[in-house]
Design a protein around this motif. Structure first.
Motif, PDB file in Angstrom:
ATOM      1  N   GLN A   1      11.808   5.083   8.888  1.00  0.00           N
ATOM      2  CA  GLN A   1      11.229   6.378   9.235  1.00  0.00           C
ATOM      3  C   GLN A   1      11.543   6.777  10.674  1.00  0.00           C
ATOM      4  O   GLN A   1      11.484   7.942  11.031  1.00  0.00           O
ATOM      5  N   ASN A   2      11.832   5.809  11.535  1.00  0.00           N
ATOM      6  CA  ASN A   2      12.059   6.112  12.945  1.00  0.00           C
ATOM      7  C   ASN A   2      13.486   5.783  13.360  1.00  0.00           C
ATOM      8  O   ASN A   2      13.739   5.420  14.503  1.00  0.00           O
TER       9      ASN A   2
ATOM     10  N   TYR B   1       0.803  -1.231   0.000  1.00  0.00           N
ATOM     11  CA  TYR B   1       0.000   0.000   0.000  1.00  0.00           C
ATOM     12  C   TYR B   1       0.836   1.281   0.000  1.00  0.00           C
ATOM     13  O   TYR B   1       0.609   2.171  -0.829  1.00  0.00           O
ATOM     14  N   PRO B   2       1.841   1.419   0.904  1.00  0.00           N
ATOM     15  CA  PRO B   2       2.593   2.682   0.920  1.00  0.00           C
ATOM     16  C   PRO B   2       3.304   2.964  -0.398  1.00  0.00           C
ATOM     17  O   PRO B   2       3.478   4.126  -0.757  1.00  0.00           O
TER      18      PRO B   2
ATOM     19  N   GLU C   1      -2.938  -3.849  14.326  1.00  0.00           N
ATOM     20  CA  GLU C   1      -2.447  -3.594  12.977  1.00  0.00           C
ATOM     21  C   GLU C   1      -1.618  -2.325  12.882  1.00  0.00           C
ATOM     22  O   GLU C   1      -0.878  -2.126  11.934  1.00  0.00           O
ATOM     23  N   ASN C   2      -1.761  -1.438  13.860  1.00  0.00           N
ATOM     24  CA  ASN C   2      -1.128  -0.139  13.747  1.00  0.00           C
ATOM     25  C   ASN C   2       0.336  -0.205  14.162  1.00  0.00           C
ATOM     26  O   ASN C   2       0.675  -0.273  15.343  1.00  0.00           O
TER      27      ASN C   2
ATOM     28  N   THR D   1      -6.566  -4.127   1.738  1.00  0.00           N
ATOM     29  CA  THR D   1      -7.485  -5.181   2.181  1.00  0.00           C
ATOM     30  C   THR D   1      -6.720  -6.410   2.663  1.00  0.00           C
ATOM     31  O   THR D   1      -7.324  -7.399   3.048  1.00  0.00           O
TER      32      THR D   1
ATOM     33  N   ASN E   1       2.570   2.086  13.976  1.00  0.00           N
ATOM     34  CA  ASN E   1       3.024   3.268  14.710  1.00  0.00           C
ATOM     35  C   ASN E   1       2.853   3.098  16.203  1.00  0.00           C
ATOM     36  O   ASN E   1       3.619   3.614  17.004  1.00  0.00           O
TER      37      ASN E   1
ATOM     38  N   TYR F   1       9.073   1.233   8.621  1.00  0.00           N
ATOM     39  CA  TYR F   1       8.833   1.869   9.920  1.00  0.00           C
ATOM     40  C   TYR F   1      10.153   2.086  10.658  1.00  0.00           C
ATOM     41  O   TYR F   1      10.326   3.093  11.338  1.00  0.00           O
TER      42      TYR F   1
END
Ligand SMILES: Nc1ncnc2c1ncn2[C@@H]1O[C@H](COP(=O)(O)OP(=O)(O)OP(=O)(O)O)[C@@H](O)[C@H]1O
Ligand SMILES: [Mg+2]
Lengths: 427, 348, 272
Positions: free
Chosen positions: B255-256, B38-39, B229-230, B62, B232, B252
């Protein structure tokens, strides 16, 4: 009165007085509990608003960088702007700004400081004003989200280079901009005017907002008249029999059904059977209508029941038909309660994401929806999607989106109060 | 009042039914599928929408399986044109597609994704093998005494498993079973880790179910926590609790990188380069599948494929790498760009 | 013709003359049930044209229930069931073909508890004529409102505040408003359930005067707890007791020489 009687009355008074202290104590206790409850809920509310606002307010500003852009004739195709190399214009401008930077890797790092949105901005500028071609202008373009986070203090400037999203060299470039006043924060208009984007600095709430408006408008337009008609029929016209009892039980059950079930139903009926377009506000509105109908019907029936029977008798006794009785006398009295029920239902629909998931409204959609059949998302979906995005800058945008949702709710509820006061002419 | 209401409702229903007619035409690409892809798909879609004259594709996350199910539903505007997948399409899914009239499918691999185990930078990085990870996280583990039996996982700290590891309680936050990341973690870490025991490896050939029973059952005693699911949220929890580890996609961590560090698995650090050249063991290919029958029916599919497979998107320095996609080697990129250009049929 | 024998309290059939020479409404073998409760037991009575008939009896004996049968207001109560026949002129009002809307325009009702609409005084009175199409324009409507309020003796008190809510009036004023509302439709039969129970003597006198006036054109059935009022306004009186119609007769006769022991007990104040 005889002495004995006097004695008795005195005793009654004594008993009453003795019990009095206890009765008042009970009242004081209750008041105290009530007060505590209110204070607790208020402080939670303040906490919620406090965190959301403190996290989200910075999203209403965005860092911009000033570039001296030369709209080079050679790089712009006047007839077909899509074919022009606006990326090249930005790179050229950055190159003039920092002529000392050379090498592929360094240039990449440098160009990464401005948002990819700069390209779209220049493209827009030229298509609205072709006269710009051939001129050189100072243009404020959005900075990259990493720069934005740095300027807002959400990212560190110190510490080991590997711990940072921007390295020392990039910090030096930004430092030069800061000295020359070529970087500043200004109101983030894009947040309120554009649709979703994977670049945090370009992402806006407007698409989701329009999606919500379209979906809720359809929900209201369908569920209010249908719900009210159904409740009036059930309450005033339907015969009292097993079948109607069954309908009533089912409506009460439907109100408690988890919302995702309505999503599944919508998928099966509206999309797979009627072939309505997936992800569209049309299907969303229909699904949310199904979901809010039971709430509206139950609340409307309760408010119909609370209309005193003497009013009905008065109307019927004078020879009004049942329909006239309902329209002229019962409905005006029940309407405030019905509106309250509708607002509760709509507020629930506003915050719903689960049923939208099944019908494809939890999706990445950039274009602003312009009809009931174009794909759209809704505000809570946008919050959900942003909360799940890896980019750090989406954190503040998530909170800002929550603020917008809350504002929407407040507006909706105040509208309901105003409407209710309009209708509620207590005689 | 009442009558007006009925009229309004009727009008709205008419509008709704009018939608049926409108449904015959769709002028945007509809994409469903994996939340890992997706991203990347969204970035391409957004670029495509902004620079081309076509509408921006609508993309839903989905899950890979859910996406393929929708995709294989049939041919027609109500079915998606493209589905993303964080694993290859299965033979059973191809059959399902065929049964529903979706006979021609174009397969495009877009790159790789690494699954990382990360913790807060406030503590030292971990260096662990997949066998040790299996021993740390499986609900039942092989009897350390050597018999071919499983016992309930007795390990409380990393130190218990390997004295070289820190003396901290095992605490790992991971995705729920509905997630593709979880699937990949099971396959690439838990199964491979379990196979380090010869008898489990043998079992895998003999009795697939018993094998999965051992390797796919995660601890339920608090050492492994399903964090939703999150991703973050996992990142935030790791910051608060430096002793905990989290399992999520490489993007992830990328980004972090100021807050988190990746665990070395089998001695390899999860870096962009290590995943790209295949040294880092926990990585998987990402795909999307295109319904050939929709090309020409829905405007822009060919152009979208062209954008996605261009070097400026998925190349070594393309914009997808900025979002954490790990590109394929040049030769593979050429092959799949060619497949996309000529819409070559999938062959399993 | 007048029965000499006094009936004892054990006798529960109707005594006296139930028929009228010129009946407007004819009720035969009327039974009313509230669910299982038998509230009216086999009552037969005529209501004569241009006469005022008073219905008296102890509380809970079924006066209101019977009165409400006469314009089928009992239809609105789900548990209520009515058997027997009630004719308005030649029409059985319980016939399936009968439409209750015109029936209720013909047989108007003033309820025991005042129940003005939560609307203005003017709208309360104008409502009936408006829905039945009895007025063509605002002038006519104003006229009907004024005459109705005047007849009900309320005009002087409210003429300056017709736009004020009807529910803001005092209890007695509300009752007169309801009377005005009923007569504004110009019904042929008027059913009044204790219309003066909340009124002072002056207002009561006004209403009684009105009833007397109305008698020229209308047929009126009035329920009252005031023996004096029954004696003053009615020509015939019916005495109900626990759902039975005990005695019917000329008002004068009932109050001076009742045939039934129960009637006598009631009017002499020994009972009820
Ligand atoms: N809606 C109802 N449901 C059930 N029973 C009822 C209902 N209305 C009246 N009754 C019963 O029917 C009987 C007659 O009631 P009704 O109101 O006719 O008395 P009444 O003669 O008008 O009394 P009052 O002088 O107090 O007004 C009473 O026993 C009462 O309890
Ligand atoms: Mg009564």
């Amino acid at each position: 009165m005889s002495d004995i009687d006097m004695d008795k009355t005195n005793k009654t008074i004594d008993t009453v007085k003795r019990g009095l202290a206890r009765r008042y104590a009970a009242e004081r206790r209750f008041r105290l509990f009530g007060l505590i409850a209110i204070v607790i809920s208020l402080s939670f509310l303040v906490l919620l608003f406090g965190t959301v606002i403190s996290k989200g307010y910075s999203a209403f500003q965005q860092t911009f960088v000033q570039l001296e852009v030369t709209f080079d004739r050679a790089m712009i195709d006047r007839d077909n702007p899509a074919n022009s190399d606006f990326g090249g214009l930005v790179k050229a401008a950055m190159g003039r700004e920092f002529p000392e930077v050379s090498g592929r890797k360094d240039k990449r790092k440098l160009n990464g400081l401005v948002s990819t949105g700069a390209v779209y901005q220049l493209q827009d500028m030229v298509s609205t004003d072709p006269g710009l071609i051939g001129t050189t202008n100072l243009v404020w373009v959005p900075a990259d989200d990493d720069v934005d986070m740095l300027m807002k203090g959400h990212a560190k400037r110190t510490g080991a280079e590997s711990d940072r999203r921007l390295d020392d060299q990039q910090l030096a470039w930004i430092g030069k901009w800061e000295q020359e006043g070529k970087i500043r924060k200004q109101f983030n208009r894009a947040f309120f005017t554009s649709g979703d984007s994977r670049e945090p600095e370009l992402a806006g709430i407007w698409g989701a907002f329009v999606g919500t408006i379209l979906t809720l408008a359809l929900t209201l337009a369908l569920s209010f008249p249908i719900g009210i008609s159904a409740s009036i029929y059930l309450e005033e016209f339907a015969p009292r029999n097993r079948f109607v009892d069954l309908v009533e039980v089912n409506i009460n059950n439907l109100a408690a059904v988890p919302s995702i079930v309505f999503g599944l139903l919508g998928l099966a009926v509206f999309i797979n059977f009627f072939h309505l377009p997936r992800s569209s506000p049309l299907v969303g509105g229909l699904v949310l209508t199904l979901m809010t109908l039971p709430t509206i019907i139950i609340a409307s029936r309760a408010s119909l029941q609370s209309v005193p029977p003497s009013i009905r008798e008065a109307a019927l006794g004078i020879g009004a038909s049942k329909m006239q009785m309902v329209n002229h006398h019962v409905l005006p009295l029940a309407l405030p309660g019905m509106l309250t029920g509708t607002i509760i239902g709509m507020a629930r629909a506003l915050g719903e994401t689960a049923p939208l998931l099944m019908i494809g409204m939890v999706a990445f959609i950039v274009d602003i929806p312009d009809s009931f059949v174009t794909p759209a998302t809704a505000l809570p979906v946008q919050i959900f999607l942003w909360a799940d995005s890896p980019e750090r800058a989406f954190v503040e945008r998530t909170s800002a989106a929550i603020l917008v949702l809350l504002a929407f709710l407040v507006v909706m509820n105040s509208l309901a109060v105003i409407l209710r006061n309009r209708f509620e002419r207590r005689w | 009042m009442f009558k007006r209401g009925v009229i309004v409702a009727g009008a709205c229903l008419l509008v709704a039914m009018g939608g049926v007619g409108l449904a015959q035409a769709r002028d945007y690409i509809s994409i469903v599928g994996s939340s890992t892809v997706y991203p990347f798909a969204t970035v391409v879609a957004e670029k495509f929408g902004r620079i081309s004259s076509f509408k921006t594709p609508a993309i839903e996350a989905t899950g890979s399986g859910g996406g393929l199910k929708l995709f294989c539903g049939g041919v027609g505007v109500q079915y998606p044109d493209i589905t993303n997948s964080s694993r290859r399409i299965k033979a059973s899914e191809v059959k399902n597609c065929n049964d529903n009239g979706v006979k021609q499918i174009v397969e495009i691999k877009i790159g790789y994704d690494g699954i990382v185990l990360a913790n807060s930078k406030k503590t030292v990085p971990l260096n662990i093998s997949r066998k040790e990870l299996f021993l740390a996280l499986a609900k039942n583990i092989p009897d350390p005494k050597g018999s071919e039996m499983v016992i309930p996982n007795p390990y409380k700290t990393w130190h218990d498993i390997n004295p070289a590891l820190p003396d901290n309680a095992i605490e790992v936050l991971g995705p729920p079973p509905t997630s593709g990341t979880r699937d990949a973690f099971m396959e690439l870490v838990m199964e491979d880790g379990g196979k380090e025991f010869p008898w489990i490896k043998a079992l895998g050939k003999k009795d697939k179910n018993a094998f999965k029973q051992i390797c796919h059952s995660m601890r339920e005693d608090g050492a492994f926590i399903e964090a939703g699911e999150n991703d973050n949220l996992i990142v935030q929890k790791l910051e608060v609790n430096p002793k905990a580890f989290g399992i999520f996609g490489f993007s992830y961590l990328d980004q972090n990188s100021d807050k988190l560090q990746g665990t070395l698995v089998d001695g390899e650090e999860p870096t962009f380069e290590a995943i790209a050249d295949g040294k880092y063991p926990v990585s998987r290919p990402l795909f999307f599948y295109v319904k050939k029958a929709h090309v020409g029916m829905i405007p822009g599919i060919k152009e979208f494929l062209n954008e996605f497979t261009s070097e400026k998107a998925w190349g070594d320095e393309g914009y997808l790498t900025d979002k954490g996609l790990i590109p394929m080697p040049k030769a593979e990129r050429v092959k799949f760009r060619n497949d996309a250009g000529s819409l070559n049929n999938l062959s399993l | 013709m007048r029965p000499v024998k006094k009936y004892g309290s054990e006798h529960r059939g109707t005594v006296g003359v139930i028929t009228s020479e010129n009946p407007r409404m004819t009720c035969r073998n009327v039974n009313v049930y509230y669910g299982d409760k038998h509230a009216i037991l086999d009552v037969s009575i005529d209501i004569g044209r241009n006469e005022v008939i008073a219905m008296i009896g102890p509380s809970g004996c079924g006066k209101s229930t019977f009165l409400r049968c006469l314009n089928r207001m009992n239809d609105t109560i789900d548990s209520c069931r009515v058997t027997g026949e009630i004719f308005l002129d030649d029409q059985n009002i319980y016939d399936k073909k009968i439409d209750v809307v015109p029936l209720r325009a013909q047989v108007g009702m003033v309820f025991q508890k005042p129940n003005p609409f939560p609307k203005s005084i003017y709208d309360n009175v104008a409502y009936g004529p408006k829905i039945h199409g009895l007025v063509q324009n605002k002038v006519e409507q104003d006229e009907v409102v004024e005459t109705s309020l005047k007849k009900a003796g309320l005009w002087e008190e409210v003429k300056d505040r017709l736009a004020h809510p009807g529910t803001g009036l005092s209890g007695g004023q509300q009752q007169r408003l309801c009377i005005a509302r009923t007569i504004a439709v110009n019904p042929e039969v008027i059913l009044m359930d204790e219309p003066c129970s909340a009124l002072d003597p002056i207002a009561t006198a006004k209403i009684e005067e009105l009833i007397d006036e109305l008698r020229a054109h209308y047929t009126i059935a009035i329920v009252t707890h005031s023996m004096q009022q029954a004696a003053r306004v009615s020509q015939r009186t019916a005495y109900f007791h626990l759902g039975d119609l005990i005695e019917v007769g000329e008002t004068k006769q009932i109050f001076t020489n009742p045939s039934h022991r129960l009637t006598e007990d009631y009017i002499t104040g020994r009972f009820g």
